[in-house]
Design a protein around this motif. Structure first.
Motif, PDB file in Angstrom:
ATOM      1  N   MET A 228       0.829  -1.212   0.000  1.00 29.50           N
ATOM      2  CA  MET A 228       0.000   0.000   0.000  1.00 29.50           C
ATOM      3  C   MET A 228       0.863   1.262   0.000  1.00 29.50           C
ATOM      4  SD  MET A 228      -3.268  -0.958   2.422  1.00 29.50           S
ATOM      5  CE  MET A 228      -2.341  -1.506   3.844  1.00 29.50           C
ATOM      6  N   VAL A 229       1.926   1.265   0.841  1.00 31.14           N
ATOM      7  CA  VAL A 229       2.821   2.441   0.876  1.00 31.14           C
ATOM      8  C   VAL A 229       3.570   2.567  -0.441  1.00 31.14           C
ATOM      9  CG1 VAL A 229       4.796   3.471   2.056  1.00 31.14           C
ATOM     10  CG2 VAL A 229       3.033   2.282   3.389  1.00 31.14           C
ATOM     11  N   TRP A 230       4.027   1.468  -0.980  1.00 30.05           N
ATOM     12  CA  TRP A 230       4.788   1.509  -2.237  1.00 30.05           C
ATOM     13  C   TRP A 230       3.924   2.019  -3.386  1.00 30.05           C
ATOM     14  CZ3 TRP A 230       7.447  -3.360  -4.809  1.00 30.05           C
ATOM     15  CH2 TRP A 230       8.326  -2.904  -5.819  1.00 30.05           C
ATOM     16  N   LEU A 231       2.699   1.509  -3.469  1.00 27.80           N
ATOM     17  CA  LEU A 231       1.819   1.937  -4.554  1.00 27.80           C
ATOM     18  C   LEU A 231       1.374   3.385  -4.381  1.00 27.80           C
ATOM     19  CD1 LEU A 231      -0.417  -1.250  -4.961  1.00 27.80           C
ATOM     20  CD2 LEU A 231       1.347  -0.416  -6.541  1.00 27.80           C
ATOM     21  N   ALA A 232       1.150   3.814  -3.155  1.00 31.88           N
ATOM     22  CA  ALA A 232       0.645   5.172  -2.913  1.00 31.88           C
ATOM     23  C   ALA A 232       1.712   6.229  -3.131  1.00 31.88           C
ATOM     24  CB  ALA A 232       0.084   5.278  -1.496  1.00 31.88           C
ATOM     25  N   PHE A 233       2.971   5.933  -2.748  1.00 29.83           N
ATOM     26  CA  PHE A 233       4.013   6.952  -2.813  1.00 29.83           C
ATOM     27  C   PHE A 233       5.091   6.640  -3.842  1.00 29.83           C
ATOM     28  CE2 PHE A 233       2.059   7.412   1.304  1.00 29.83           C
ATOM     29  CZ  PHE A 233       1.969   8.789   1.479  1.00 29.83           C
TER      30      PHE A 233
ATOM     31  N   GLU B  20       7.734   4.869  -3.636  1.00 31.03           N
ATOM     32  CA  GLU B  20       9.100   4.857  -3.110  1.00 31.03           C
ATOM     33  C   GLU B  20       9.335   3.549  -2.363  1.00 31.03           C
ATOM     34  OE1 GLU B  20      10.624   8.293  -1.148  1.00 31.03           O
ATOM     35  OE2 GLU B  20       9.129   9.610  -2.041  1.00 31.03           O
ATOM     36  N   LEU B  21      10.202   2.734  -2.915  1.00 36.23           N
ATOM     37  CA  LEU B  21      10.476   1.431  -2.320  1.00 36.23           C
ATOM     38  C   LEU B  21      11.149   1.562  -0.959  1.00 36.23           C
ATOM     39  CD1 LEU B  21      10.455  -1.645  -2.633  1.00 36.23           C
ATOM     40  CD2 LEU B  21      12.671  -1.457  -3.822  1.00 36.23           C
ATOM     41  N   ARG B  22      12.101   2.496  -0.849  1.00 33.27           N
ATOM     42  CA  ARG B  22      12.811   2.665   0.417  1.00 33.27           C
ATOM     43  C   ARG B  22      11.879   3.148   1.526  1.00 33.27           C
ATOM     44  NH1 ARG B  22      18.788   5.288  -0.812  1.00 33.27           N
ATOM     45  NH2 ARG B  22      19.579   3.541  -2.086  1.00 33.27           N
ATOM     46  N   LEU B  23      10.980   4.062   1.196  1.00 35.82           N
ATOM     47  CA  LEU B  23      10.029   4.558   2.192  1.00 35.82           C
ATOM     48  C   LEU B  23       9.123   3.416   2.655  1.00 35.82           C
ATOM     49  CD1 LEU B  23       8.722   6.850   3.798  1.00 35.82           C
ATOM     50  CD2 LEU B  23       7.299   7.345   1.786  1.00 35.82           C
ATOM     51  N   ALA B  24       8.653   2.614   1.722  1.00 32.39           N
ATOM     52  CA  ALA B  24       7.801   1.482   2.089  1.00 32.39           C
ATOM     53  C   ALA B  24       8.557   0.504   2.976  1.00 32.39           C
ATOM     54  CB  ALA B  24       7.289   0.782   0.834  1.00 32.39           C
TER      55      ALA B  24
ATOM     56  N   MET C 220      18.262   5.079   8.442  1.00 34.19           N
ATOM     57  CA  MET C 220      19.127   4.062   7.818  1.00 34.19           C
ATOM     58  C   MET C 220      18.738   3.758   6.375  1.00 34.19           C
ATOM     59  SD  MET C 220      19.826   1.287  10.861  1.00 34.19           S
ATOM     60  CE  MET C 220      18.075   0.979  11.150  1.00 34.19           C
ATOM     61  N   ILE C 221      17.452   3.892   6.021  1.00 27.11           N
ATOM     62  CA  ILE C 221      16.999   3.424   4.705  1.00 27.11           C
ATOM     63  C   ILE C 221      16.655   4.570   3.762  1.00 27.11           C
ATOM     64  CG2 ILE C 221      15.216   2.073   3.534  1.00 27.11           C
ATOM     65  CD1 ILE C 221      14.989   0.382   6.050  1.00 27.11           C
ATOM     66  N   VAL C 222      16.026   5.609   4.275  1.00 27.65           N
ATOM     67  CA  VAL C 222      15.506   6.665   3.385  1.00 27.65           C
ATOM     68  C   VAL C 222      16.469   7.838   3.274  1.00 27.65           C
ATOM     69  CG1 VAL C 222      13.599   8.270   2.990  1.00 27.65           C
ATOM     70  CG2 VAL C 222      13.149   5.981   3.941  1.00 27.65           C
ATOM     71  N   LEU C 223      16.966   8.331   4.387  1.00 28.01           N
ATOM     72  CA  LEU C 223      17.773   9.565   4.379  1.00 28.01           C
ATOM     73  C   LEU C 223      19.200   9.303   3.939  1.00 28.01           C
ATOM     74  CD1 LEU C 223      16.452  11.172   7.691  1.00 28.01           C
ATOM     75  CD2 LEU C 223      15.630  11.510   5.345  1.00 28.01           C
TER      76      LEU C 223
END
Length: 307
Positions: free
Chosen positions: A235-240, A242-246, A304-307
């Motif tokens: 859901m997060v990946w499809l909505a935004f 961004e794989l890293r954010l998900a 660690m993942i996004v920033l």
């Protein structure tokens, strides 16, 4: 409570009880010559005995629970439930019966303890007798019951605010990071509340070792966290997009869920070990601890993942 000697026959005891005009007795306590309890019979068991049967022989075949004087009421009720007894005798240090706690008293104890725990789960402390009428109390007394743990929560909320403030620049550069904070904190609180509700009663009613209880709850929290994370990831990946954010959100969700389950059972246990009612581990205290730790887990994953 009705007393009898082991050599007395059932018909003699029944005749004596009728002469005493006590229709509401709970247990027949069979005692020896020194008055020490040998066993008990319920009214049904006594009535089912043949007239010439000795009550001592029948009572010794059924040695039920007995409660030492000074036992906490909740432990008393728990013992009765564990043995399936509708009434339990109370004995002094020498083993002599001093009274019987019947089914009506046991129900009253269970209800009173339930109401007390509901108040403590809500962070209402002290003056328990008055707290039972909390809905009818004057506002000043209500405030006095509820405020102490809320002040603890206020201090914790300041800590949570400082944690979020440390990531102000990251939130400004990527506002989407802020969207997941309410949902993450809510789910962790909900899971923790479930664990607390189980732990508060389980600590007094269960006889399973603490290590086993913690292990089970930790595995439960991990399974819940993994399921929620697997649902949230697409859901997060499809909505935004961004794989890293998900990935960061799902890792934080799994970690916060597992930790919330662990805290939900550890906080009541620690308070019980310190001599406080385990129900005080719930409500505002546990909520703010879970909120702070959930935020730390989330922003650590984001760093660690996004920033």
């Amino acid at each position: 409570m009705v007393l009898a000697q082991p050599g007395e026959t059932a018909v003699v005891v029944r005749t004596r009880i009728r002469s005493l005009h006590r229709p509401n007795w709970d247990l027949l306590c069979v005692v020896d010559n020194q008055g020490r309890l040998l066993g008990t019979l319920t009214a049904t068991e006594l009535l089912s005995l043949p007239d010439e049967a000795q009550v001592g022989a029948a009572a010794l075949r059924r040695v039920g629970p007995r409660i030492p004087t000074g036992t906490d009421q909740e432990v008393m009720a728990s013992t009765a439930l564990r043995h399936g007894a509708a009434a339990v005798p109370v004995v002094d240090p020498a083993g002599r019966p001093v009274g019987v706690v019947g089914s009506t008293e046991l129900m009253a104890i269970l209800r009173r303890e339930h109401v007390e725990d509901l108040h403590r789960l809500a962070g209402i402390s002290r003056e328990t007798d008055h707290a039972r009428q909390a809905i009818e109390e004057p506002p000043l007394r209500r405030m006095r019951h509820r405020l102490p743990w809320l002040i603890v929560g206020l201090g914790g909320s300041m800590v949570a605010t400082f944690i979020v403030a440390r990531f102000e620049s990251a939130l400004a550069a990527k506002p989407a990071l802020a969207f997941f904070v309410p949902g993450l904190v809510y789910l962790a609180d909900a899971i923790g509340t479930q664990s607390e509700a189980i732990a508060v009663r389980g600590l007094s009613l269960s006889h399973v070792g603490m290590a086993k209880l913690i292990g089970r709850e930790l595995r439960t929290g991990l399974l819940i966290g993994l399921v929620l994370a697997l649902l949230a990831f697409p859901m997060v990946w499809l909505a935004f997009g961004e794989l890293r954010l998900a990935a960061a959100v799902t890792i934080a969700l799994a970690g916060a869920s597992t930790l919330a389950s662990l805290l939900g059972i550890l906080l009541p246990w620690l308070l019980a070990r310190l001599g406080s009612d385990p129900a005080y581990g719930s409500g505002p205290l546990a909520t703010i601890v879970q909120d702070v730790l959930s935020l730390l887990i989330y922003f650590a994953a984001v760093s660690m993942i996004v920033l």
